[in-house]
Design a protein around this motif. Sequence first.
Motif, short mmCIF file in Angstrom:
data_model
loop_
_atom_site.label_atom_id
_atom_site.label_comp_id
_atom_site.label_asym_id
_atom_site.label_seq_id
_atom_site.Cartn_x
_atom_site.Cartn_y
_atom_site.Cartn_z
N THR A 2 85.19 43.34 72.33
CA THR A 2 84.88 42.89 70.98
C THR A 2 85.38 43.90 69.98
O THR A 2 85.77 45.00 70.33
CB THR A 2 83.35 42.72 70.80
OG1 THR A 2 82.74 44.00 70.93
CG2 THR A 2 82.79 41.74 71.80
N THR A 3 85.36 43.51 68.71
CA THR A 3 85.79 44.43 67.67
C THR A 3 84.59 44.94 66.88
O THR A 3 84.66 45.14 65.68
CB THR A 3 86.80 43.76 66.72
OG1 THR A 3 86.25 42.53 66.26
CG2 THR A 3 88.12 43.51 67.43
N LEU A 17 93.87 47.06 69.01
CA LEU A 17 93.06 45.90 68.64
C LEU A 17 92.18 46.19 67.42
O LEU A 17 92.13 45.40 66.47
CB LEU A 17 92.19 45.46 69.82
CG LEU A 17 91.31 44.23 69.58
CD1 LEU A 17 92.18 43.01 69.30
CD2 LEU A 17 90.42 43.98 70.77
N VAL A 18 91.52 47.32 67.41
CA VAL A 18 90.65 47.68 66.29
C VAL A 18 91.48 47.95 65.04
O VAL A 18 91.10 47.56 63.93
CB VAL A 18 89.74 48.87 66.66
CG1 VAL A 18 89.00 49.39 65.44
CG2 VAL A 18 88.74 48.44 67.73
N ASP A 19 92.63 48.61 65.19
CA ASP A 19 93.49 48.85 64.03
C ASP A 19 93.95 47.53 63.40
O ASP A 19 94.00 47.41 62.17
CB ASP A 19 94.70 49.71 64.41
CG ASP A 19 94.36 51.18 64.50
OD1 ASP A 19 93.19 51.56 64.29
OD2 ASP A 19 95.29 51.97 64.79
N ILE A 20 94.30 46.57 64.23
CA ILE A 20 94.68 45.26 63.70
C ILE A 20 93.51 44.64 62.93
O ILE A 20 93.67 44.12 61.83
CB ILE A 20 95.16 44.32 64.83
CG1 ILE A 20 96.50 44.80 65.37
CG2 ILE A 20 95.24 42.87 64.36
CD1 ILE A 20 96.93 44.13 66.67
N ASP A 21 92.33 44.72 63.52
CA ASP A 21 91.14 44.17 62.87
C ASP A 21 90.85 44.85 61.53
O ASP A 21 90.45 44.20 60.57
CB ASP A 21 89.94 44.29 63.81
CG ASP A 21 88.75 43.50 63.33
OD1 ASP A 21 88.92 42.30 63.02
OD2 ASP A 21 87.66 44.08 63.27
N LEU A 25 91.72 46.61 55.43
CA LEU A 25 91.31 47.71 54.57
C LEU A 25 92.49 48.44 53.94
O LEU A 25 92.31 49.19 52.98
CB LEU A 25 90.43 48.70 55.35
CG LEU A 25 89.13 48.13 55.91
CD1 LEU A 25 88.41 49.15 56.77
CD2 LEU A 25 88.23 47.64 54.79
N GLY A 26 93.68 48.22 54.45
CA GLY A 26 94.88 48.80 53.88
C GLY A 26 95.67 47.82 53.04
O GLY A 26 96.77 48.12 52.58
N ALA A 27 95.11 46.64 52.82
CA ALA A 27 95.79 45.61 52.04
C ALA A 27 95.73 45.94 50.55
O ALA A 27 94.93 46.76 50.11
CB ALA A 27 95.13 44.25 52.29
N ASP A 28 96.59 45.26 49.78
CA ASP A 28 96.54 45.46 48.33
C ASP A 28 95.22 44.92 47.79
O ASP A 28 94.52 44.16 48.47
CB ASP A 28 97.74 44.79 47.64
CG ASP A 28 97.75 43.29 47.79
OD1 ASP A 28 96.88 42.62 47.19
OD2 ASP A 28 98.63 42.77 48.51
N ALA A 29 94.88 45.33 46.59
CA ALA A 29 93.57 45.02 46.01
C ALA A 29 93.30 43.51 45.92
O ALA A 29 92.19 43.07 46.22
CB ALA A 29 93.43 45.67 44.65
N ALA A 30 94.31 42.74 45.54
CA ALA A 30 94.10 41.29 45.39
C ALA A 30 93.76 40.65 46.74
O ALA A 30 92.85 39.81 46.83
CB ALA A 30 95.34 40.64 44.78
N ARG A 31 94.49 41.04 47.79
CA ARG A 31 94.21 40.47 49.11
C ARG A 31 92.86 40.92 49.63
O ARG A 31 92.12 40.15 50.23
CB ARG A 31 95.32 40.86 50.10
CG ARG A 31 95.05 40.41 51.52
CD ARG A 31 94.93 38.87 51.64
NE ARG A 31 94.50 38.50 52.98
CZ ARG A 31 93.30 38.00 53.28
NH1 ARG A 31 92.39 37.78 52.34
NH2 ARG A 31 93.00 37.69 54.52
N TYR A 69 92.40 54.41 60.78
CA TYR A 69 93.12 53.85 61.91
C TYR A 69 93.30 54.88 63.03
O TYR A 69 93.46 56.06 62.77
CB TYR A 69 94.48 53.32 61.44
CG TYR A 69 94.31 52.35 60.30
CD1 TYR A 69 93.84 51.06 60.53
CD2 TYR A 69 94.55 52.72 58.98
CE1 TYR A 69 93.65 50.17 59.49
CE2 TYR A 69 94.36 51.84 57.94
CZ TYR A 69 93.91 50.56 58.20
OH TYR A 69 93.70 49.69 57.17
N SER A 70 93.32 54.38 64.25
CA SER A 70 93.43 55.25 65.41
C SER A 70 94.87 55.52 65.82
O SER A 70 95.16 56.57 66.38
CB SER A 70 92.70 54.61 66.61
OG SER A 70 91.33 54.47 66.31
N THR A 71 95.75 54.57 65.58
CA THR A 71 97.13 54.72 66.02
C THR A 71 98.00 55.28 64.90
O THR A 71 97.78 55.02 63.72
CB THR A 71 97.72 53.37 66.49
OG1 THR A 71 97.76 52.47 65.38
CG2 THR A 71 96.91 52.78 67.62
#
Length: 119
Positions: A2-3, A17-21, A25-31, A69-71
């Motif tokens: 699970t995540t 998997l967790v980084d993808i999930d 949090l690294g998206a632009d403000a609007a997204r 992020y872990s990676t």
Amino acid sequence: MTTCHDALPETVDEQVLVDIDLSILGADAARFDEYEVQVRAEYRWVPDFVFRPKRREVLEEFLARPTLYSTERFQTLLEKKSARESRALFIQAPLISSRQPCSRAPRCRPSAPDRGGCA
């Protein structure tokens, strides 16, 4: 697997998997704002007085980590100072309420909390 994010991922597969999930949090403000509206709609059955502090707590836990992020790949692509700062500002601001009008106005009816505030 699970995540759930109550522990740091250990294996490479778990880290990816967790980084993808967490990539939102690294998206632009609007997204990110759009995502927060979606999260609130998903948990519309939870009263605001419970949802808001719990949501803030979750985000604060992520931001308290030395890195989100872990990676190395995700750190390079998404671990921007500006993204972390914008998330920190978000945590300090009021969280989205199901009783507030949404971007779908004029169809939005704040008196319809069972539908996330929208008709």
